[in-house]
Every structure is written in structure tokens, then in C-alpha cells.
Design an enzyme around this catalytic site. Sequence first.
Site, PDB file in Angstrom:
ATOM      1  N   LYS A 101     -11.980 -13.297  15.296  1.00  0.00           N
ATOM      2  CA  LYS A 101     -10.667 -13.682  14.840  1.00  0.00           C
ATOM      3  C   LYS A 101     -10.379 -14.968  15.641  1.00  0.00           C
ATOM      4  O   LYS A 101     -10.856 -15.031  16.900  1.00  0.00           O
ATOM      5  CB  LYS A 101      -9.616 -12.355  14.890  1.00  0.00           C
ATOM      6  CG  LYS A 101      -8.302 -12.898  14.445  1.00  0.00           C
ATOM      7  CD  LYS A 101      -7.472 -11.741  13.688  1.00  0.00           C
ATOM      8  CE  LYS A 101      -6.207 -12.149  13.210  1.00  0.00           C
ATOM      9  NZ  LYS A 101      -6.132 -13.515  12.307  1.00  0.00           N
ATOM     10  N   GLY A 145     -14.436 -14.328  -1.305  1.00  0.00           N
ATOM     11  CA  GLY A 145     -14.519 -13.476  -2.291  1.00  0.00           C
ATOM     12  C   GLY A 145     -15.860 -13.218  -2.734  1.00  0.00           C
ATOM     13  O   GLY A 145     -16.353 -12.649  -3.605  1.00  0.00           O
ATOM     14  N   LYS A 152     -13.979 -25.164   9.691  1.00  0.00           N
ATOM     15  CA  LYS A 152     -13.331 -24.155   8.781  1.00  0.00           C
ATOM     16  C   LYS A 152     -12.171 -24.991   8.014  1.00  0.00           C
ATOM     17  O   LYS A 152     -10.949 -25.141   8.625  1.00  0.00           O
ATOM     18  CB  LYS A 152     -12.707 -23.031   9.039  1.00  0.00           C
ATOM     19  CG  LYS A 152     -12.618 -22.161   7.822  1.00  0.00           C
ATOM     20  CD  LYS A 152     -12.382 -20.591   8.462  1.00  0.00           C
ATOM     21  CE  LYS A 152     -12.270 -19.484   7.184  1.00  0.00           C
ATOM     22  NZ  LYS A 152     -12.195 -18.038   7.626  1.00  0.00           N
ATOM     23  N   ASN A 172     -10.497 -23.241  13.629  1.00  0.00           N
ATOM     24  CA  ASN A 172      -9.687 -22.970  12.502  1.00  0.00           C
ATOM     25  C   ASN A 172      -8.635 -24.040  12.333  1.00  0.00           C
ATOM     26  O   ASN A 172      -7.530 -24.044  13.092  1.00  0.00           O
ATOM     27  CB  ASN A 172      -8.859 -21.529  12.712  1.00  0.00           C
ATOM     28  CG  ASN A 172      -8.164 -20.910  11.460  1.00  0.00           C
ATOM     29  OD1 ASN A 172      -7.935 -21.686  10.655  1.00  0.00           O
ATOM     30  ND2 ASN A 172      -7.849 -19.836  11.529  1.00  0.00           N
ATOM     31  N   CYS A 227      -5.163 -22.564   9.431  1.00  0.00           N
ATOM     32  CA  CYS A 227      -4.356 -21.301   9.594  1.00  0.00           C
ATOM     33  C   CYS A 227      -2.970 -21.750   8.721  1.00  0.00           C
ATOM     34  O   CYS A 227      -2.349 -22.830   9.268  1.00  0.00           O
ATOM     35  CB  CYS A 227      -4.204 -21.039  10.933  1.00  0.00           C
ATOM     36  SG  CYS A 227      -3.097 -19.424  10.622  1.00  0.00           S
ATOM     37  N   THR A 248     -12.958 -10.057   3.213  1.00  0.00           N
ATOM     38  CA  THR A 248     -12.051  -9.037   2.452  1.00  0.00           C
ATOM     39  C   THR A 248     -12.896  -7.685   1.943  1.00  0.00           C
ATOM     40  O   THR A 248     -12.540  -6.521   2.087  1.00  0.00           O
ATOM     41  CB  THR A 248     -11.290  -9.430   1.570  1.00  0.00           C
ATOM     42  OG1 THR A 248     -10.550 -10.721   1.892  1.00  0.00           O
ATOM     43  CG2 THR A 248     -10.441  -8.601   0.670  1.00  0.00           C
ATOM     44  N   ASN A 294      -2.347 -12.162   3.249  1.00  0.00           N
ATOM     45  CA  ASN A 294      -2.159 -11.595   4.646  1.00  0.00           C
ATOM     46  C   ASN A 294      -1.348 -12.746   5.100  1.00  0.00           C
ATOM     47  O   ASN A 294      -1.531 -13.976   4.834  1.00  0.00           O
ATOM     48  CB  ASN A 294      -3.088 -11.414   5.520  1.00  0.00           C
ATOM     49  CG  ASN A 294      -3.989 -12.594   5.904  1.00  0.00           C
ATOM     50  OD1 ASN A 294      -3.470 -13.144   7.064  1.00  0.00           O
ATOM     51  ND2 ASN A 294      -4.759 -13.328   5.391  1.00  0.00           N
ATOM     52  N   ASN A 308     -10.728 -21.365   3.935  1.00  0.00           N
ATOM     53  CA  ASN A 308      -9.581 -20.327   4.418  1.00  0.00           C
ATOM     54  C   ASN A 308      -8.994 -19.888   3.494  1.00  0.00           C
ATOM     55  O   ASN A 308      -9.309 -20.227   1.949  1.00  0.00           O
ATOM     56  CB  ASN A 308      -8.748 -21.066   5.514  1.00  0.00           C
ATOM     57  CG  ASN A 308      -8.028 -19.931   6.589  1.00  0.00           C
ATOM     58  OD1 ASN A 308      -7.779 -18.914   6.028  1.00  0.00           O
ATOM     59  ND2 ASN A 308      -8.093 -20.478   7.617  1.00  0.00           N
TER      60      ASN A 308
HETATM   61  O1  RRO Z   1      -3.552 -14.786  11.582  1.00  0.00           O
HETATM   62  C1  RRO Z   1      -3.436 -15.128  10.005  1.00  0.00           C
HETATM   63  O2  RRO Z   1      -2.465 -14.825   9.625  1.00  0.00           O
HETATM   64  C2  RRO Z   1      -4.439 -16.052   9.495  1.00  0.00           C
HETATM   65  C3  RRO Z   1      -5.280 -16.822  10.050  1.00  0.00           C
HETATM   66 BR1  RRO Z   1      -5.260 -17.328  11.737  1.00  0.00          BR
HETATM   67  C4  RRO Z   1      -6.157 -17.678   9.017  1.00  0.00           C
HETATM   68  O3  RRO Z   1      -6.685 -18.679   9.391  1.00  0.00           O
HETATM   69  N1  RRO Z   1      -5.982 -17.349   7.769  1.00  0.00           N
HETATM   70  C5  RRO Z   1      -5.120 -16.457   7.234  1.00  0.00           C
HETATM   71  O4  RRO Z   1      -5.263 -16.158   6.041  1.00  0.00           O
HETATM   72  N2  RRO Z   1      -4.317 -15.727   8.124  1.00  0.00           N
END
Ligand code: RRO
Length: 305
Positions: free
Chosen positions: A47, A245, A166, A128, A131, A267, A71, A193
Amino acid sequence: METNALSIGFAGLQLENPTMLASGVMGYSAESFHRIAKSGAGAVVTKSVGIQPRVGYVNPTVVQAAAGLINAMGLPNPGIDVFSEEIKFSKTILRVPLIVSVFGYSAEEYATVAKKAAEAGADAIELNVSCPHVKQTGAEIGQNPKILAEVVQQVKASINKPLIVKLSPNVADITVLAEAAVKAGADALTAVNTLKAIAIDAETMLPILANVKGGLSGAAVKPVALRCVYDIAEKFEVPIIGCGGVSNWRDAVEFFLAGASAVQIGTAVADDIEVFRSVTKGVENYLRKKHYRSVKEIVGLAHRK
Ligand code: RRO
């Protein structure tokens, strides 16, 4: 068929099979990375970790959608100094590459975190820049090619490990961002992402997530992710890791045909931790049936049309 039909090397990484744990799933512990590797993953992506610890958003942080999850975790992470110890320990027990996902609020911060992760033993760094919660000049860093190039350049100059970027699907033309990342020194790209999304409750008449908006992942995003991989592969030679997916071998094959050299699974791991093994086995059977000797031979074949 050769026994190593599934192994693939790109961007300085050597994988026993072309599946990886996607960032954001299974948290931060060496034990969970080890468990994922035992389930057949060819590599593990952590993560995202930043310079400081963050608790993330309050609940609800995840909501079920029709064919996926939305999320907004809010980047909960222990900070790179604490996480470096976990990276060091992971390296003593993990027999597959460990890729550390890094985020920051400036190019300097990205570079500092990436350097610490690399020094702790990360086999590669995944940036990343996509995000939905990290914003500069009002947008995700990965939505602005100039800022993206700056971040990639600074990180590249601070590490001696493969650098994967990414990308976000939340842009008009992903190839513009892909080009910026590649020209700035990215060794590979992960596409993509999560897709910006919202869930609203008809009873309370309010958004469900505490953060209101979040990122959609799972089966619902696969056609979008595939298109992103296809678009990038159409224009650039850079190795691509498909993400979005994948839950079975057919999904993975579609990503290879679109131009990906490997796939990340996120997922689907929540439903079946053994998904890496079943995907790998299915890809192996597919290659045999179609008389190919290696995954490499089918990468990008959909571009013949
Ligand atoms: O932590 C998150 O809420 C999150 C991150 Br860092 C990301 O890169 N992509 C995502 O869907 N959630």
C-alpha cells in the site's frame, strides 16, 4: 512447453509469473506479503507509503458497487521510517520482488520516501501519482504532465532501482501523462488506479463514504483499464502493467493482448486469496492451447487489428 513459459522480465525486474498483488490490498505487514506470495503472486506491491504516518479517513471507507468496490481510505500508512523496518524484514522472508508504492505532496517528498524505501531493500518503486486524495494545484499530481515529469525526474535521480509510475484513468488522454512519465525516466507504467466515483444512499439521501467521493475498482473498471493499456501500447514501447478488474485468466490474457507484460490483482483478492494461482494456471493452459511458448509472445497481439 518450456517450464518458464510464465516467467517474464522487464524494466530490470524478473518475475516467475506475470501476476502481482496490486497496491492498496493486504496492507503493510511482511506476513501478509508472504501469504500473498504463497498464493502464487509473482510480485507484491505494498500500500502507498508517505513521509509521515497518516490515519486515513473515518468509516465508511469502502462501499460495494454493482460490479466492484468504491473506496476512500485516505492513504492510511505508518510513514516510511516505520515501514522501512517492515521492508527489511519482508526481504528476509519474501522470495518474490517487493515493490514499494510511494506517495508525496511534492517532488522532494516523493524522492525522499522512494530513496528510503530503496535503501531498505525495495526491489522497485511504484509511484502513486494517481491517488484521488493527493492534490497539487487542485488536481491529482498525475493529471498534470508538467508536475508529473518533475516528480518522476526527482525520484529517478534519487534511486538506483526500477521506477514504475502508476497512472490515473481520470484524464482525457492517458497517453499525454504516459509520455510525460516515460520522457522523465519511468522504466514501466502501471495502468490504472481507481476511477473517480460516488455512492449515494436513497434512504439517508446522502453520499455513503465519509469522504463523499472515492475510487471504483473491480470488474466494472476492466474495459476502461484495458483501453488505457491499449492506448499507451499503441504509442510507446514502455513495459506496461495492467491493473483494473482482473479476477480470472481470461481477464489477464486480455490485458496481455492489449499490451501489458504483467497484471496486478487487487479487488479480486478480497474474494479469493488464491486468485494468483488460478490466473497463472489458466494463462499457462491458454498458451499451451494456442501453441505459444511464452507470455511475451502474446503481449500486444490485439494491435494487429
Ligand atoms: O488510500 C486510498 O484511499 C486510495 C489510494 Br492511496 C489510491 O491510490 N487509490 C484509491 O483508490 N484509494
